[in-house]
Structures are given as structure tokens and as C-alpha cells.
Motif scaffolding. Sequence first.
Motif, mmCIF file in Angstrom:
data_model
loop_
_atom_site.group_PDB
_atom_site.id
_atom_site.type_symbol
_atom_site.label_atom_id
_atom_site.label_comp_id
_atom_site.label_asym_id
_atom_site.label_seq_id
_atom_site.Cartn_x
_atom_site.Cartn_y
_atom_site.Cartn_z
ATOM 1 N N ASP A 32 113.630 -17.176 70.413
ATOM 2 C CA ASP A 32 113.939 -18.532 69.977
ATOM 3 C C ASP A 32 112.796 -19.027 69.086
ATOM 4 O OD1 ASP A 32 116.222 -18.446 71.477
ATOM 5 O OD2 ASP A 32 115.410 -19.598 73.152
ATOM 6 N N ASP A 33 113.143 -19.693 68.008
ATOM 7 C CA ASP A 33 112.177 -20.096 66.997
ATOM 8 C C ASP A 33 111.558 -21.442 67.371
ATOM 9 O OD1 ASP A 33 110.741 -20.683 64.738
ATOM 10 O OD2 ASP A 33 112.421 -20.497 63.333
ATOM 11 N N ALA A 34 110.392 -21.371 68.015
ATOM 12 C CA ALA A 34 109.695 -22.576 68.474
ATOM 13 C C ALA A 34 108.487 -22.866 67.591
ATOM 14 C CB ALA A 34 109.279 -22.419 69.931
ATOM 15 N N ALA A 35 108.676 -22.778 66.284
ATOM 16 C CA ALA A 35 107.564 -22.867 65.331
ATOM 17 C C ALA A 35 106.817 -24.186 65.390
ATOM 18 C CB ALA A 35 108.080 -22.628 63.919
ATOM 19 N N ILE A 36 107.494 -25.277 65.784
ATOM 20 C CA ILE A 36 106.827 -26.581 65.741
ATOM 21 C C ILE A 36 105.946 -26.848 66.958
ATOM 22 C CG2 ILE A 36 108.769 -27.504 64.407
ATOM 23 C CD1 ILE A 36 109.431 -29.288 66.863
ATOM 24 N N PRO A 43 104.796 -28.052 60.679
ATOM 25 C CA PRO A 43 105.531 -29.284 60.393
ATOM 26 C C PRO A 43 107.028 -28.981 60.325
ATOM 27 C CG PRO A 43 103.671 -29.023 58.896
ATOM 28 C CD PRO A 43 103.822 -27.723 59.629
ATOM 29 N N LEU A 44 107.843 -29.899 60.808
ATOM 30 C CA LEU A 44 109.279 -29.667 60.845
ATOM 31 C C LEU A 44 109.828 -29.400 59.443
ATOM 32 C CD1 LEU A 44 111.580 -29.531 62.905
ATOM 33 C CD2 LEU A 44 112.010 -31.947 62.476
ATOM 34 N N ALA A 45 109.267 -30.068 58.437
ATOM 35 C CA ALA A 45 109.734 -29.875 57.063
ATOM 36 C C ALA A 45 109.479 -28.454 56.565
ATOM 37 C CB ALA A 45 109.055 -30.878 56.129
ATOM 38 N N GLU A 46 108.539 -27.743 57.199
ATOM 39 C CA GLU A 46 108.306 -26.338 56.874
ATOM 40 C C GLU A 46 109.073 -25.414 57.812
ATOM 41 O OE1 GLU A 46 104.134 -25.575 56.921
ATOM 42 O OE2 GLU A 46 103.660 -27.180 55.502
ATOM 43 N N VAL A 48 112.011 -25.840 59.230
ATOM 44 C CA VAL A 48 113.449 -25.736 58.961
ATOM 45 C C VAL A 48 113.752 -24.711 57.884
ATOM 46 C CG1 VAL A 48 115.455 -26.974 58.067
ATOM 47 C CG2 VAL A 48 114.065 -28.008 59.870
ATOM 48 N N PRO A 49 113.134 -24.782 56.685
ATOM 49 C CA PRO A 49 113.431 -23.744 55.693
ATOM 50 C C PRO A 49 112.992 -22.357 56.134
ATOM 51 C CG PRO A 49 111.709 -25.224 54.890
ATOM 52 C CD PRO A 49 112.294 -25.854 56.110
ATOM 53 N N ALA A 50 111.899 -22.272 56.909
ATOM 54 C CA ALA A 50 111.484 -20.970 57.423
ATOM 55 C C ALA A 50 112.538 -20.404 58.367
ATOM 56 C CB ALA A 50 110.134 -21.092 58.132
ATOM 57 N N HIS A 51 113.105 -21.274 59.204
ATOM 58 C CA HIS A 51 114.150 -20.814 60.115
ATOM 59 C C HIS A 51 115.380 -20.334 59.348
ATOM 60 C CE1 HIS A 51 116.433 -20.532 63.834
ATOM 61 N NE2 HIS A 51 117.416 -21.173 63.229
ATOM 62 N N VAL A 52 115.741 -21.053 58.299
ATOM 63 C CA VAL A 52 116.883 -20.635 57.484
ATOM 64 C C VAL A 52 116.621 -19.254 56.887
ATOM 65 C CG1 VAL A 52 118.223 -21.157 55.410
ATOM 66 C CG2 VAL A 52 117.656 -22.979 57.025
ATOM 67 N N ARG A 53 115.371 -19.005 56.459
ATOM 68 C CA ARG A 53 115.044 -17.666 55.948
ATOM 69 C C ARG A 53 115.187 -16.617 57.037
ATOM 70 N NH1 ARG A 53 110.891 -20.616 53.375
ATOM 71 N NH2 ARG A 53 109.320 -19.876 54.869
ATOM 72 N N HIS A 54 114.723 -16.942 58.247
ATOM 73 C CA HIS A 54 114.823 -15.978 59.349
ATOM 74 C C HIS A 54 116.274 -15.592 59.628
ATOM 75 C CE1 HIS A 54 110.620 -16.154 60.187
ATOM 76 N NE2 HIS A 54 110.621 -17.340 60.770
ATOM 77 N N VAL A 55 117.143 -16.583 59.692
ATOM 78 C CA VAL A 55 118.526 -16.296 60.083
ATOM 79 C C VAL A 55 119.356 -15.790 58.905
ATOM 80 C CG1 VAL A 55 118.474 -17.888 62.030
ATOM 81 C CG2 VAL A 55 119.268 -18.707 59.795
ATOM 82 N N SER A 56 118.725 -15.647 57.747
ATOM 83 C CA SER A 56 119.381 -15.049 56.595
ATOM 84 C C SER A 56 118.793 -13.675 56.283
ATOM 85 C CB SER A 56 119.228 -15.959 55.366
ATOM 86 O OG SER A 56 119.740 -17.250 55.618
ATOM 87 N N ALA A 57 117.815 -13.241 57.071
ATOM 88 C CA ALA A 57 117.093 -11.991 56.822
ATOM 89 C C ALA A 57 117.777 -10.813 57.519
ATOM 90 C CB ALA A 57 115.662 -12.135 57.327
ATOM 91 N N PRO A 58 117.382 -9.579 57.188
ATOM 92 C CA PRO A 58 117.957 -8.413 57.860
ATOM 93 C C PRO A 58 117.724 -8.399 59.369
ATOM 94 C CG PRO A 58 116.868 -7.742 55.841
ATOM 95 C CD PRO A 58 116.514 -9.185 56.049
ATOM 96 N N TYR A 59 116.675 -9.077 59.825
ATOM 97 C CA TYR A 59 116.371 -9.130 61.255
ATOM 98 C C TYR A 59 116.987 -10.356 61.928
ATOM 99 C CZ TYR A 59 112.762 -12.257 59.393
ATOM 100 O OH TYR A 59 112.107 -13.266 58.724
ATOM 101 N N ALA A 60 117.959 -10.999 61.288
ATOM 102 C CA ALA A 60 118.517 -12.257 61.798
ATOM 103 C C ALA A 60 119.010 -12.156 63.234
ATOM 104 C CB ALA A 60 119.662 -12.720 60.890
ATOM 105 N N GLU A 61 119.526 -10.993 63.627
ATOM 106 C CA GLU A 61 120.057 -10.854 64.998
ATOM 107 C C GLU A 61 118.987 -11.045 66.056
ATOM 108 O OE1 GLU A 61 123.862 -8.021 65.271
ATOM 109 O OE2 GLU A 61 122.022 -6.974 64.749
ATOM 110 N N LEU A 62 117.721 -10.867 65.681
ATOM 111 C CA LEU A 62 116.630 -11.058 66.622
ATOM 112 C C LEU A 62 116.423 -12.518 66.980
ATOM 113 C CD1 LEU A 62 114.006 -9.777 67.995
ATOM 114 C CD2 LEU A 62 112.845 -10.334 65.845
ATOM 115 N N GLY A 78 116.182 -36.755 58.848
ATOM 116 C CA GLY A 78 115.686 -37.057 57.520
ATOM 117 C C GLY A 78 115.620 -35.860 56.599
ATOM 118 N N LEU A 79 115.831 -34.660 57.135
ATOM 119 C CA LEU A 79 115.773 -33.436 56.337
ATOM 120 C C LEU A 79 117.151 -32.954 55.904
ATOM 121 C CD1 LEU A 79 113.093 -31.473 58.405
ATOM 122 C CD2 LEU A 79 112.741 -32.832 56.339
#
Length: 308
Positions: A32-36, A43-46, A48-62, A78-79
Motif C-alpha cells: 500500500d502506498d503510504a508515501a505521505i 507532500p500530497l501534491a507529489e 498523488v502523481p507519483a502514485h499514478v505513475r506507480h499504478v501505470s508502471a509494469p510493476y502496477a500489480e504490486l 483541491g488536487l
Amino acid sequence: MRRPELRLDLGWAGAEAVSPAAVPPFAVGLCDDAAIFPPGLAPLAEAVPAHVRHVSAPYAELVGPLVVSASALTELAGLVPFPGGHRLDLAVTTPDGPSTVRGVLDTAARLPVRLRALEVAVPSGMGAASLIEALDAVGIDDAVDVFVEVPRDERRPEIIAALPSTRYKAKFRTGGVRAELYPDETELARAVAAVVAAGIPFKATAGLHHAIRNTDPDTGFEQHGFLNLLLATDAALRGADSAELAGVLADRDGAAIAARVAALPAEAVSSARAAFRSFGTCSVSDPLTEMIALGLLPSSLTENERIA
């Protein structure tokens, strides 16, 4: 603040046994992506886009849902819209307990998210009966997993005993920013043994910074390994007692642990992951790259990828 890296003696290469095209079943949805959350504190503004990259990557199933606190939902609103019009899978923590769950549900309903899970703390002084009554009264949709953060005090046995007759799962804290927030292997072994014996699925959060049991070189904290926890869950399902589980949790032999994970039969993997659902990590890249180094995931998952 980026937490320090720890060099582990992984000592085993078994990538040839891994399909180059997929995340193996033992690792699907494990992180689970607990980056914040600490120590990453992105920062949440960073995040969110990082999470979108993760779930669009070849390792997304992880990767599981993005984990945010209830207090962060206003900032998340607000994002909107999210990068690429993405609809986020979300897990929301409620540190103040069941009293804030209704507000979380109402806010999430107005956002382009799929609320996958709630992680509900048990306020000081609240017993099992009051907790269950308060959660039941909210009317949480059955599609949302609800994890009760089981406290590390005298209420633990009572709360664990109350969960099997409900839809609620367990959550254990396995570390934090102070040494005393880390349960030792005996305490964690007893917790795993208790929920497995009761048939309660669980997740873990905090302190699982590495695949293998280790000592943080900067803080001196004794940190559990998430692969140790997976193997301890498998052992509990096979009837091992708490002493044996503690031994599994204490094992620092990366080569042996990787070999044991790779050798788990499909049925054992399915059962272990049905019990141990996921763990929260402030850096998806660390478990990913460590499991690649252990030979448990193919290196092709990160080729041409920028990993946050």
C-alpha cells in the motif's frame, strides 16, 4: 526527509525462476502506498502523481491503494482532477476512531476515488463492544474493507476476540519513529498467531522498511522484514506456535528467506495472502528493488521506469 537506505546482504539470485511478464502472486497488491506518512512525508501534491505513475508502471500489480489520513481529504479534493483523469484507489486512516468515519465516507463520495479501505484507530478507553457498535452504526458499504488498528494494550485480546463475528479485519503497527513503537518478534508473533487462529485477515503498517529483518544503521531500531512477516503468516496457518513464528520474524538470512518465499506452493501463497493482506510503505521503490535484488521479481519490471 528521505529515510536512510540500508544495505542488505541479499545473497541469492533466483530471477530465472520468475516470469518476466508478471508480478508473482505472493506480491500482488502487497504494498500500500503510504508515501505521505513518516518517515517519507511526501507532500500530497507529489504523492498523488507519483502514485499514478506507480499504478501505470509494469510493476502496477504490486501496488495497493494510496493511503491518506482523514484530515488530508480536504487537500486531496483541491488536487482534482488527478493526473490523466485518473480515479484513485484510496485507503483512509481515521486516527480519531469511528467518530470520523461518516465524514470520510461523505467526502470520498464527492471525489473521483474508489474507497478501498478504512483503517480505524481505537480511541483510548473504548472497548470492543463500543467499537463494534460504533462501526456498525455508520453503515459502511460492504465493498470497503475496514481494518481495526488493534491497540498494544490490555484491550488487544478483547478486540481480537470480537472481530471474527464481524466483517472487520485487523491492523497492526509494526514500527514508527521511536524505538518503543516497534513490537519485538515475540509480541508480533503472538499477534499474528492470534488473528490467524481466529481467521481474521490483517494488514501491517509502519516500520516495514525492508524485505528482511534488520537493524537500522542510523537509529539502531530493530526492524521487521515484510517477507519475514509473510513467512510467519504461512507458518501460523500450518499450525506453528508463537515461539516458531518469533524465530521466523527474527531471521536475517536474506538468501534463505527468499528461497522459502520462492518455494511456497500456490495454495500456500493464496492462503497466506488471504490472511496477510498488505503492508503500508512510504516508498514503493524500496520493496520493489529489494525483491528484484532477491531474485523474487524480474528486473524487467523497472526497465525504463522512473520510480518515486
